[in-house]
Design a protein around this motif. Structure first.
Motif, PDB file in Angstrom:
ATOM      1  N   UNK A  90      97.871  71.864 151.764  1.00 42.87           N
ATOM      2  CA  UNK A  90      97.666  71.245 152.905  1.00 42.87           C
ATOM      3  C   UNK A  90      98.024  71.991 154.190  1.00 42.87           C
ATOM      4  N   UNK A  91      99.371  71.991 154.006  1.00 42.04           N
ATOM      5  CA  UNK A  91     100.207  72.637 155.027  1.00 42.04           C
ATOM      6  C   UNK A  91      99.649  74.148 155.432  1.00 42.04           C
ATOM      7  N   UNK A  92      99.417  74.709 154.387  1.00 38.72           N
ATOM      8  CA  UNK A  92      98.946  76.397 154.347  1.00 38.72           C
ATOM      9  C   UNK A  92      97.675  76.345 155.076  1.00 38.72           C
ATOM     10  N   UNK A  93      96.690  75.326 154.769  1.00 37.38           N
ATOM     11  CA  UNK A  93      95.458  75.356 155.272  1.00 37.38           C
ATOM     12  C   UNK A  93      95.379  75.150 156.883  1.00 37.38           C
ATOM     13  N   UNK A  94      96.184  74.103 157.290  1.00 43.32           N
ATOM     14  CA  UNK A  94      96.399  74.020 158.659  1.00 43.32           C
ATOM     15  C   UNK A  94      97.056  75.048 159.383  1.00 43.32           C
ATOM     16  N   UNK A  95      98.072  75.615 158.835  1.00 41.18           N
ATOM     17  CA  UNK A  95      98.788  76.770 159.307  1.00 41.18           C
ATOM     18  C   UNK A  95      97.751  77.923 159.599  1.00 41.18           C
ATOM     19  N   UNK A  96      96.805  78.070 158.401  1.00 41.29           N
ATOM     20  CA  UNK A  96      96.015  79.317 158.646  1.00 41.29           C
ATOM     21  C   UNK A  96      95.099  78.992 159.612  1.00 41.29           C
ATOM     22  N   UNK A  97      94.404  77.662 159.864  1.00 35.84           N
ATOM     23  CA  UNK A  97      93.433  77.425 160.938  1.00 35.84           C
ATOM     24  C   UNK A  97      94.277  77.619 162.251  1.00 35.84           C
ATOM     25  N   UNK A 103      95.325  83.892 167.379  1.00 36.53           N
ATOM     26  CA  UNK A 103      94.813  85.275 167.162  1.00 36.53           C
ATOM     27  C   UNK A 103      93.627  85.484 167.965  1.00 36.53           C
ATOM     28  N   UNK A 104      92.659  84.425 167.959  1.00 38.00           N
ATOM     29  CA  UNK A 104      91.308  84.694 168.465  1.00 38.00           C
ATOM     30  C   UNK A 104      91.853  84.376 170.077  1.00 38.00           C
TER      31      UNK A 104
END
Length: 152
Positions: A90-97, A103-104
């Motif tokens: 869950x944390x990895x998913x939010x962090x990636x988003x 970056x964008x």
């Protein structure tokens, strides 16, 4: 500009607001710091880069990736280490988003700045693109002028 140089530049602005204050605090000539930021830290003495990183709480993860290790970072790592597999996912998913979003936005800002420079160059063909200061450079100049006025 390499990742470490960018991180150093960003954190000097954040923690010290100017290269002059940073150089005074560390006892490193301001010209050395400005040169390192402009040309990249790879040409700067290793001991100088280490001193700069230590003052800015920058550490190399896996000997390669520069990160700022603050109390917040340490707290996050401690909490992350106590999560189960589902929590880490869950944390990895939010962090990636969030990483992609940031970056964008950074890429959009860089494109806008480049377009602004191109537009300015159209109006004055005697100025090359590298002579037009970036938004960050203009901000630095404004801060320096304000500091000079405050000192008087």
């Amino acid at each position: 500009m390499d990742e470490l140089t960018q991180l150093i530049k960003k954190n000097i602005k954040y923690k010290y607001s100017s290269t002059r204050r940073f150089s005074e605090e560390l006892g490193i000539p301001q010209t050395t710091i400005v040169s390192a930021i402009k040309n990249g830290v790879s040409g700067t003495a290793f001991t100088t880069v280490c001193k700069m990183c230590k003052a800015l709480d920058i550490k190399l993860m896996n000997g390669i990736y520069p990160v700022v290790v603050t109390d917040t970072t340490t707290n996050l790592i401690e909490k992350l280490s106590k999560l189960d597999e589902k929590g880490i996912h869950t944390v990895s998913t939010v962090l990636e988003m969030e990483y992609v979003r940031c970056q964008t936005e950074a890429e959009a800002m860089a494109i806008a700045e480049k377009n602004a420079k191109l537009e300015a160059a159209k109006h004055n063909p005697f100025i090359s693109l590298d002579q037009i200061p970036s938004k960050a450079e203009v901000g630095d100049l404004a801060k320096a002028l304000t500091e000079q006025q405050e000192e008087k």
